[in-house]
Write a protein that holds these residues in place. Structure first.
Motif, PDB file in Angstrom:
ATOM      1  N   ALA A 115      10.102  14.518   4.595  1.00  0.00           N
ATOM      2  CA  ALA A 115      10.476  13.017   3.929  1.00  0.00           C
ATOM      3  C   ALA A 115       9.156  12.139   4.272  1.00  0.00           C
ATOM      4  O   ALA A 115       8.554  11.602   3.350  1.00  0.00           O
ATOM      5  N   PHE A 116       8.884  12.140   5.813  1.00  0.00           N
ATOM      6  CA  PHE A 116       7.464  11.418   6.159  1.00  0.00           C
ATOM      7  C   PHE A 116       6.243  12.002   5.475  1.00  0.00           C
ATOM      8  O   PHE A 116       5.443  11.261   4.840  1.00  0.00           O
ATOM      9  N   GLU A 117       6.167  13.470   5.408  1.00  0.00           N
ATOM     10  CA  GLU A 117       5.035  13.720   4.809  1.00  0.00           C
ATOM     11  C   GLU A 117       4.761  13.588   3.119  1.00  0.00           C
ATOM     12  O   GLU A 117       3.670  13.598   2.662  1.00  0.00           O
ATOM     13  N   ARG A 118       6.218  13.520   2.482  1.00  0.00           N
ATOM     14  CA  ARG A 118       5.980  13.276   1.076  1.00  0.00           C
ATOM     15  C   ARG A 118       6.534  11.853   0.742  1.00  0.00           C
ATOM     16  O   ARG A 118       6.944  11.638  -0.413  1.00  0.00           O
ATOM     17  N   ARG A 119       6.436  10.813   1.799  1.00  0.00           N
ATOM     18  CA  ARG A 119       7.005   9.601   1.328  1.00  0.00           C
ATOM     19  C   ARG A 119       6.115   9.175   0.213  1.00  0.00           C
ATOM     20  O   ARG A 119       6.404   7.918  -0.274  1.00  0.00           O
ATOM     21  N   ARG A 120       4.825   9.273  -0.065  1.00  0.00           N
ATOM     22  CA  ARG A 120       3.996   8.734  -1.265  1.00  0.00           C
ATOM     23  C   ARG A 120       4.548   9.277  -2.387  1.00  0.00           C
ATOM     24  O   ARG A 120       4.460   8.593  -3.489  1.00  0.00           O
ATOM     25  N   ASP A 121       5.261  10.350  -2.630  1.00  0.00           N
ATOM     26  CA  ASP A 121       6.066  10.972  -3.657  1.00  0.00           C
ATOM     27  C   ASP A 121       7.422  10.188  -4.117  1.00  0.00           C
ATOM     28  O   ASP A 121       7.881  10.250  -5.107  1.00  0.00           O
ATOM     29  N   TYR A 122       7.766   9.501  -3.099  1.00  0.00           N
ATOM     30  CA  TYR A 122       9.193   8.925  -3.151  1.00  0.00           C
ATOM     31  C   TYR A 122       9.123   7.801  -4.428  1.00  0.00           C
ATOM     32  O   TYR A 122       8.284   6.981  -4.606  1.00  0.00           O
ATOM     33  N   ASN A 123      10.285   7.513  -5.352  1.00  0.00           N
ATOM     34  CA  ASN A 123      10.273   6.875  -6.341  1.00  0.00           C
ATOM     35  C   ASN A 123      10.896   5.494  -5.844  1.00  0.00           C
ATOM     36  O   ASN A 123      11.886   5.181  -5.548  1.00  0.00           O
ATOM     37  N   LEU A 124       9.851   4.573  -5.482  1.00  0.00           N
ATOM     38  CA  LEU A 124       9.909   3.161  -5.038  1.00  0.00           C
ATOM     39  C   LEU A 124      11.117   2.198  -5.644  1.00  0.00           C
ATOM     40  O   LEU A 124      11.491   1.503  -5.308  1.00  0.00           O
ATOM     41  N   GLU A 125      11.388   2.861  -6.940  1.00  0.00           N
ATOM     42  CA  GLU A 125      12.361   1.972  -7.777  1.00  0.00           C
ATOM     43  C   GLU A 125      13.573   2.170  -7.094  1.00  0.00           C
ATOM     44  O   GLU A 125      14.610   1.384  -7.574  1.00  0.00           O
ATOM     45  N   ARG A 126      13.941   3.158  -6.547  1.00  0.00           N
ATOM     46  CA  ARG A 126      15.494   3.603  -5.965  1.00  0.00           C
ATOM     47  C   ARG A 126      15.385   2.882  -4.417  1.00  0.00           C
ATOM     48  O   ARG A 126      14.841   2.977  -3.512  1.00  0.00           O
ATOM     49  N   ASP A 127      16.436   2.008  -4.409  1.00  0.00           N
ATOM     50  CA  ASP A 127      16.577   1.044  -3.077  1.00  0.00           C
ATOM     51  C   ASP A 127      17.043   2.075  -1.914  1.00  0.00           C
ATOM     52  O   ASP A 127      16.703   1.796  -0.890  1.00  0.00           O
ATOM     53  N   THR A 128      17.971   2.994  -2.277  1.00  0.00           N
ATOM     54  CA  THR A 128      18.269   3.863  -1.344  1.00  0.00           C
ATOM     55  C   THR A 128      17.573   5.387  -1.373  1.00  0.00           C
ATOM     56  O   THR A 128      17.427   5.758  -2.228  1.00  0.00           O
TER      57      THR A 128
END
Length: 191
Positions: free
Chosen positions: A53-66
């Motif tokens: 998750a840390f390595e892929r955090r740039r790919d996270y959809n920041l529109e999702r709160d959780t």
């Protein structure tokens, strides 16, 4: 209170901020993995989940709160990888151990409690279930995700979640009915 997306956003410039996400969700991920694979692998898979998750955090959809469904998705992928690795290792060991099984082992197993038999039938039904359906069911039952959360975790539409859960429930129901039929056929009053 900050959202998970706020934490991930701030971790992009200050990586130490990501530890707050770990503090929030490590217990839930550990519990989910422990139920799936046992406590002996839960620590490793949980840790690897947060590393990925840390390595892929740039790919996270920041529109999702959780981020919990996202983390469950990562953990599920790692569990599948772990299961494949373990299956290859056990395949070699099982061939050797099969030669040591005695008839007494089968008769001892027959004398076990009904609860144990029911668990065996349930385990068999889960193994027979298509992996996608099983994954969806376990995210629903053990991760306590709603349909939308499961859809996010597996990156599938909510309608697909509903279909998979429906198939899984039908298979489990059929397995339970089969177990009841077997017990009734073996009951002393049917002889």
């Amino acid at each position: 209170m900050t959202t998970d997306s706020d934490i991930i956003r701030s971790s992009l410039s200050a990586s130490a901020a990501f530890s707050e996400l770990y503090d929030r969700h490590a217990t839930a991920i550990h519990r989910f993995v422990g139920r799936r694979a046992g406590s002996d692998v839960a620590d490793d898979v949980m840790s690897e989940t947060f590393l990925v998750a840390f390595e892929r955090r740039r790919d996270y959809n920041l529109e999702r709160d959780t981020a919990l469904p996202w983390l469950y998705g990562i953990a599920s992928t790692l569990l599948r990888k772990h299961a494949r690795t373990e299956a290859r290792a056990w395949h070699g060991l099982n061939a050797d151990h099969a030669s040591h099984i005695t008839i007494d082992a089968f008769s001892e197993a027959d004398g076990r409690a009904d609860a144990h038999r029911a668990m065996e039938h349930l385990g068999h039904a889960l193994r027979k279930m298509h992996a996608r359906d099983r994954e969806t069911l376990l995210l629903y039952a053990w991760a306590d995700l709603d349909y939308e959360g499961i859809a996010q975790a597996l990156n599938i539409p909510v309608g697909t979640v509903r279909s998979r859960l429906n198939r899984a429930r039908r298979l489990l129901r059929a397995s339970t009915q089969h177990d009841m039929t077997l017990r009734l056929e073996g009951a002393p009053w049917t002889s």
